[in-house]
Design an enzyme around this catalytic site. Structure first.
Site, PDB file in Angstrom:
ATOM      1  N   ARG A  91       0.850  -1.181   0.000  1.00 22.73           N
ATOM      2  CA  ARG A  91       0.000   0.000   0.000  1.00 22.73           C
ATOM      3  C   ARG A  91       0.887   1.233   0.000  1.00 22.73           C
ATOM      4  O   ARG A  91       1.839   1.308   0.762  1.00 22.73           O
ATOM      5  CB  ARG A  91      -0.860   0.008   1.254  1.00 22.73           C
ATOM      6  CG  ARG A  91      -2.287  -0.201   0.930  1.00 22.73           C
ATOM      7  CD  ARG A  91      -3.181  -0.354   2.085  1.00 22.73           C
ATOM      8  NE  ARG A  91      -2.684  -0.039   3.368  1.00 22.73           N
ATOM      9  CZ  ARG A  91      -2.783  -0.822   4.424  1.00 22.73           C
ATOM     10  NH1 ARG A  91      -3.337  -1.995   4.311  1.00 22.73           N
ATOM     11  NH2 ARG A  91      -2.341  -0.426   5.584  1.00 22.73           N
TER      12      ARG A  91
ATOM     13  N   CYS B 132      -0.228  -8.369  11.543  1.00 23.38           N
ATOM     14  CA  CYS B 132      -0.311  -8.535  13.005  1.00 23.38           C
ATOM     15  C   CYS B 132      -1.136  -9.760  13.381  1.00 23.38           C
ATOM     16  O   CYS B 132      -1.596  -9.884  14.515  1.00 23.38           O
ATOM     17  CB  CYS B 132      -0.890  -7.293  13.657  1.00 23.38           C
ATOM     18  SG  CYS B 132       0.290  -5.937  13.724  1.00 23.38           S
TER      19      CYS B 132
HETATM   20  C1  SPV Z   1      -3.733  -4.981   4.494  1.00 25.48           C
HETATM   21  O1  SPV Z   1      -2.499  -4.827   4.364  1.00 25.48           O
HETATM   22  O2  SPV Z   1      -4.353  -4.561   5.455  1.00 25.48           O
HETATM   23  C2  SPV Z   1      -4.449  -5.684   3.462  1.00 25.48           C
HETATM   24  C3  SPV Z   1      -3.856  -5.736   2.162  1.00 25.48           C
HETATM   25  O3  SPV Z   1      -5.531  -6.119   3.674  1.00 25.48           O
HETATM   26  S1  SPV Z   1      -4.037  -4.273   1.330  1.00 25.48           S
HETATM   27  O4  SPV Z   1      -4.963  -4.497   0.260  1.00 25.48           O
HETATM   28  O5  SPV Z   1      -2.741  -3.917   0.851  1.00 25.48           O
HETATM   29  O6  SPV Z   1      -4.558  -3.257   2.206  1.00 25.48           O
HETATM   30 MN    MN Z   2      -6.367  -5.143   5.375  1.00 25.65          MN
END
Ligand code: SPV
Ligand code: MN
Length: 623
Positions: free
Chosen positions: A85, A273
């Site tokens: 992200r 986590c």
């Molecule tokens: C997270 O990292 O909290 C996820 C994957 O669920 S993402 O789609 O990258 O947010």
């Molecule tokens: Mn997530």
């Protein structure tokens, strides 16, 4: 009326689909997007199953996914700089007069729109624009929201087909209304590996007042898949202007052994986590592993639905011992997308999978990989990425909860807030009140991992595991939580968990121990266990844990382990309170209840320190 600009780029089926949808707002938006992105053609998907199959085919055709040896499995790679992200490039567009917390990345709406629309100009030239309609949440439910995804990435569309419920019919029921979210995404120009070229111009701009998100020059699902974290941001905005909660939470059914009952819990855990592995604890059932909407029902209970129907899970450390259920699903035939793992001879390999025969070369997120390969800074590239993922439907899992699609949701009787810290929080504690529970969520911290771009090993404050997604002032968000609980007749009990406590550098618990904490919480909710009251919350009694460990794992849980794990680290908790004061003093209009809880804890802990002269006290000191 479908305007000429659109008619020119639509095939017959797409035109029929758009007509039968009967929504002029959709048509108007598509016309604007076509003028902007200039795709070669536009495919509007309808309700039939062949449409769903077609998308997977398209992802293989465009090369964004490649088939693996196992039936139904494919591999997708994100770009080397697009593996998590991207909070830096994600911004909330703020119209004049809107102020958000300092922690939230913002850009003036007019300026931001100009920038992103500039970057999206002609971004789909020569490509197909794919248009799909989904339901966030089960269909025919008061919880659910309509969402339209427009993208040039068949991988994004394919992921959404696995992760979300089809919503064409639900859109028709809007009767031409405009109560839906829109996500416009383009992976931008791709290189020969089918990976975004212009990652330097990656942008994700959230237009909360208009219910739209624009995302460009990226492929990693947390940035590109509109219905996931982009929709969560829009939903949080909506929920905070209404009277419900949109949360970064798992939902699970907890089944105490030997008892004929199931108790549903929600749980927020920052990335890496232990969220998915909590939702997948053997013997329990999964409703969802990532995002839940919570609402009060007529009887005053808290009800929750999973807005997804699939899992986009971290694959690192999924092995037959720690995550037997997921491991089995990943190694048997089904429709499944791997991302950013190593592929050799059509077989996927990931970090911590428990195999000793990892090949010395293959294809990974860096391209052709060989053992010892270095990045441009001279660091060795591991064979798979730490944030490598798998994407599959929940229905593929043998532990899926029979009510995961229930339009009325499940009654949530408990909430977990799970942090990652090596030296402060006990493995599990129960909040003293709903307000204290909100405090536990608001003070969630995690030591950073690879799921977020940035350094690793640094403590990050992450209220309700939602910090990246809160698009209203933090104080508004927390006030909404407090108000939500106050209105409930039956408030969920709240628990703080920490699976990552260490002693002399080693984890004090095994990965499986979380099952015991979860069963203890369930027993508390149902009145099976007494607890010990401490300033930081209620903690388990040794005997109850001893019996649980014995009954579940046939393991002798010693008093020594218990004392090591459940001692109250007064000095560390006080340090944490200090960090929280720093964080929240920046926030105007914080709910009074938050400061009340914080001051009470601080007073109690300071008094205890003065009285005992100790930095840490064993549970027995509180009996
Ligand atoms: C997270 O990292 O909290 C996820 C994957 O669920 S993402 O789609 O990258 O947010
Ligand atoms: Mn997530």
């Amino acid at each position: 009326m479908i305007p000429d600009t659109l008619v020119k780029v639509l095939d017959e089926d797409s035109r029929e689909n758009l007509e039968s949808l009967g929504n002029q707002h959709v048509i108007d938006q598509l016309q604007t997007f076509v003028r902007l992105c200039k795709p070669a053609r536009v495919i509007v998907f309808g309700v039939v199953q062949t449409d769903v199959d077609r998308i997977r085919g398209l992802a293989l055709e465009t090369g964004e996914e490649r088939p693996l040896k196992m039936e139904g499995h494919t591999i997708h790679f994100d770009g080397y700089n697009d593996l998590a992200r991207d909070t830096g490039s994600t911004k909330v567009l703020t119209p004049p007069g809107m102020t958000l917390s300092k922690k939230i990345n913002t850009i003036g709406r007019a300026e931001g729109l100009k920038e992103i629309l500039g970057l999206m100009d002609s971004c789909m030239r020569g490509k197909a624009m794919l248009v799909k309609f989904y339901s966030l949440g089960p269909t025919n439910s008061r919880f659910s929201l309509c969402a339209m995804q427009v993208t040039d990435s068949a991988y994004v569309s394919h992921s959404e087909d696995l992760l979300y419920r089809q919503g064409f019919e639900q859109f028709r029921k809007l009767n031409g209304g405009m109560d839906f979210f829109t996500f416009l995404h383009s992976a931008g120009e791709l290189d020969e590996r089918k990976v975004t070229k212009n990652y330097g111009n990656r942008r994700i701009y959230i237009d909360v007042t208009d219910g739209k998100v624009y995302s460009v020059n990226n492929q990693y699902a947390g940035n590109s898949v509109g219905l996931k974290k982009l929709a969560l941001r829009l939903a949080i905005y909506k929920a905070n202007h209404e009277d419900w909660l949109a949360e970064h939470m798992l939902l699970m059914g907890v089944h105490p052994p030997g008892k004929e009952r199931v108790t549903y819990f929600a749980g927020a855990y920052p990335s890496a986590c232990g969220k998915t592995s909590t939702a997948m604890i053997p013997g329990q059932s999964i409703v969802g592993d990532d995002i839940a909407y919570l609402r009060k029902d007529k009887e005053g209970y808290c009800r929750g639905v999973n807005i997804e129907q699939g899992i986009f899970g971290i694959i690192q450390d999924v092995n037959p011992i720690d995550d037997p259920l997921i491991y089995k699903s990943l190694t048997t035939p089904r429709e499944l997308i791997f991302s950013n793992v190593l592929v050799s001879d059509g077989v996927p390999y990931w970090l911590g999978m428990g195999r000793s025969d990892i090949p010395e070369k293959g294809t990974n997120y860096s391209g052709e990989w060989f053992k010892g390969k270095k990045d441009k800074d001279g660091n060795e590239i591991p064979f798979a990425h730490g944030n490598a993922r798998y994407t599959m439907r929940l229905s593929e899992l043998e532990n899926v909860d029979p009510r995961y699609n229930d339009p009325i949701g499940v009654v949530v009787e408990g909430i977990f807030y799970g942090g990652r810290d090596s030296d402060t929080n006990v493995p599990i504690s129960e909040a003293l009140s709903w307000e204290h529970g909100v405090y536990l969520g608001a003070t969630l911290e995690s030591e950073t991992t690879t799921a977020i771009i940035g350094k690793t090993g640094v403590r990050r404050q992450d209220p309700m595991a939602n910090m990246d997604f809160v698009v209203v002032p933090l104080s508004t968000y927390l006030t909404n939580h407090i108000k939500f609980g106050k209105k409930l007749k039956q408030k969920p009990r709240v628990y703080a968990t920490n699976y990552f406590l260490r002693h002399e550098g080693k984890y004090t618990n095994t990965k499986l121990d979380k099952k015991i904490w979860v069963l203890w919480a369930e027993g508390r909710v149902k009145g099976d266990y007494e607890a010990i009251k401490t300033p930081i919350g209620l903690i388990p009694q040794y005997n109850d844990l001893r019996q649980l460990f014995k009954g579940v794992f046939k393991r002798d849980y010693t008093e020594e382990e218990y004392i090591q794990q459940f001692s109250i680290r007064i000095a560390k908790y006080l340090e944490k309170i200090g960090r929280m004061e720093q964080l929240y003093k920046e926030e105007p209009n914080m709910p009074r209840e938050f400061w009340d809880v914080l001051s009470q804890q601080k007073r109690d802990l300071q008094e205890l320190k003065v009285r005992t002269g100790k930095d840490s006290l064993p549970p027995i000191a509180f009996v």
